[in-house]
Design an enzyme around this catalytic site. Sequence first.
Site, PDB file in Angstrom:
ATOM      1  N   GLN A   1       0.829  -1.199   0.000  1.00 32.62           N
ATOM      2  CA  GLN A   1       0.000   0.000   0.000  1.00 32.62           C
ATOM      3  C   GLN A   1       0.869   1.257   0.000  1.00 32.62           C
ATOM      4  OE1 GLN A   1      -3.295  -0.718   2.476  1.00 32.62           O
ATOM      5  NE2 GLN A   1      -3.960   1.393   2.594  1.00 32.62           N
TER       6      GLN A   1
ATOM      7  N   SER B   1       3.932  -6.383   2.843  1.00 36.64           N
ATOM      8  CA  SER B   1       2.598  -6.279   3.447  1.00 36.64           C
ATOM      9  C   SER B   1       1.556  -6.928   2.533  1.00 36.64           C
ATOM     10  CB  SER B   1       2.267  -4.813   3.750  1.00 36.64           C
ATOM     11  OG  SER B   1       1.085  -4.704   4.513  1.00 36.64           O
ATOM     12  N   LEU B   2       0.595  -6.164   1.989  1.00 39.70           N
ATOM     13  CA  LEU B   2      -0.429  -6.796   1.152  1.00 39.70           C
ATOM     14  C   LEU B   2       0.180  -7.435  -0.093  1.00 39.70           C
ATOM     15  CD1 LEU B   2      -1.631  -5.212  -1.664  1.00 39.70           C
ATOM     16  CD2 LEU B   2      -1.996  -3.463   0.038  1.00 39.70           C
TER      17      LEU B   2
ATOM     18  N   ARG C   1      -9.494  -8.306   4.050  1.00 42.37           N
ATOM     19  CA  ARG C   1      -8.423  -7.779   4.902  1.00 42.37           C
ATOM     20  C   ARG C   1      -8.486  -6.253   4.976  1.00 42.37           C
ATOM     21  NH1 ARG C   1      -2.999  -6.027   3.866  1.00 42.37           N
ATOM     22  NH2 ARG C   1      -1.412  -6.791   5.325  1.00 42.37           N
TER      23      ARG C   1
ATOM     24  N   HIS D   1       0.006  -2.575  10.913  1.00 40.76           N
ATOM     25  CA  HIS D   1       1.103  -3.374  11.464  1.00 40.76           C
ATOM     26  C   HIS D   1       1.485  -2.931  12.872  1.00 40.76           C
ATOM     27  CE1 HIS D   1       1.449  -5.560   7.766  1.00 40.76           C
ATOM     28  NE2 HIS D   1       1.465  -4.421   7.104  1.00 40.76           N
TER      29      HIS D   1
ATOM     30  N   GLN E   1       0.305 -11.337  10.401  1.00 40.42           N
ATOM     31  CA  GLN E   1       0.938 -10.263   9.619  1.00 40.42           C
ATOM     32  C   GLN E   1       0.231  -8.922   9.784  1.00 40.42           C
ATOM     33  OE1 GLN E   1      -0.109  -8.873   6.123  1.00 40.42           O
ATOM     34  NE2 GLN E   1       1.621  -9.519   4.857  1.00 40.42           N
TER      35      GLN E   1
END
Length: 307
Positions: A11, A91-92, A116, A197, A246
């Site tokens: 992102q 991340s994603l 998510r 996170h 995560q």
Amino acid sequence: MSKIAFIFPGQGAQKAGMGKDFYEGTSTGREVFDRASELLGFSMPELCFEENDRLDITEYTQAAMVTTSIAMMKVLMEETDIRPDVAAGLSLGEYCALYAAGVMSADDAITTVRRRGILMQEAVPVGIGAMAAVLAMAAEKIEDVLKDIPDVWIANYNCPGQIVISGKKEAVELACEKLKEAGAKRTVMLNVSGPFHSGMLEEAGKKLGEFLESVKVDDPRIPYVANVTASYVTDKAEVKDLLARQVSSSVRWEQSVRAMLADGVDTFIEIGPGRTLAGFMKKITRDVKVVNIETLDDVKALKENGL
């Protein structure tokens, strides 16, 4: 022998127009975007290609990024004989790595990141959390300062000299002051919609874990590197727990890259909008080849010239 890693941005790399040439110029790219529209109930081409406010809202951003990167990767693999030996994503972007590794179908990757994104967006009301980049300070020193400040965590170990912190807005602001006093060159508050996170998203991670119970995963055909551990994953039994964790855990990107370097990876292909990961790579090592796939012309250049 050369080893290739496919790596995928997260992102923040999104931008209007991403993937449009893949959609207009290839039937494979068009199929991926149109299938995403069918799965999610809104127009993915409209979201990705036209200027709009939704593209920067987490519940839309995540599905848009994964759709775009998967479309680009499918076209790259259709047009060339380039194949990865390992995959990783920030991340994603880890969901694109799961697809590249054969762990998750494109349909499941897209629908899971949509869920998510919604869970992460809903987890903390806008304005309660914050994130900040800390520049030119060793990770160990940052960890030491944060030990005495509740409600703030390290969100991303991006590369030497760039760490991102996340948590309650007041705690992040206090941490920025303390870090500058301790020698950080700069701290920059980030324009994000939540404290990603961080421990504030633990509940969102648990809910994602429940959603993942019904998602089919397979053993990786090639290993992928998990953000949470920065270790190779080769067993499907680990996948769902790692993805649930995560959401609220640190993204260990620098450590993930170092794991791939230790395995002999010498060519990294960043697939997706922007050159964020290539920028991080320059700070980690300059002894590898980094290629960006962001446009259809990038694919054509690789097809004509090779790696």
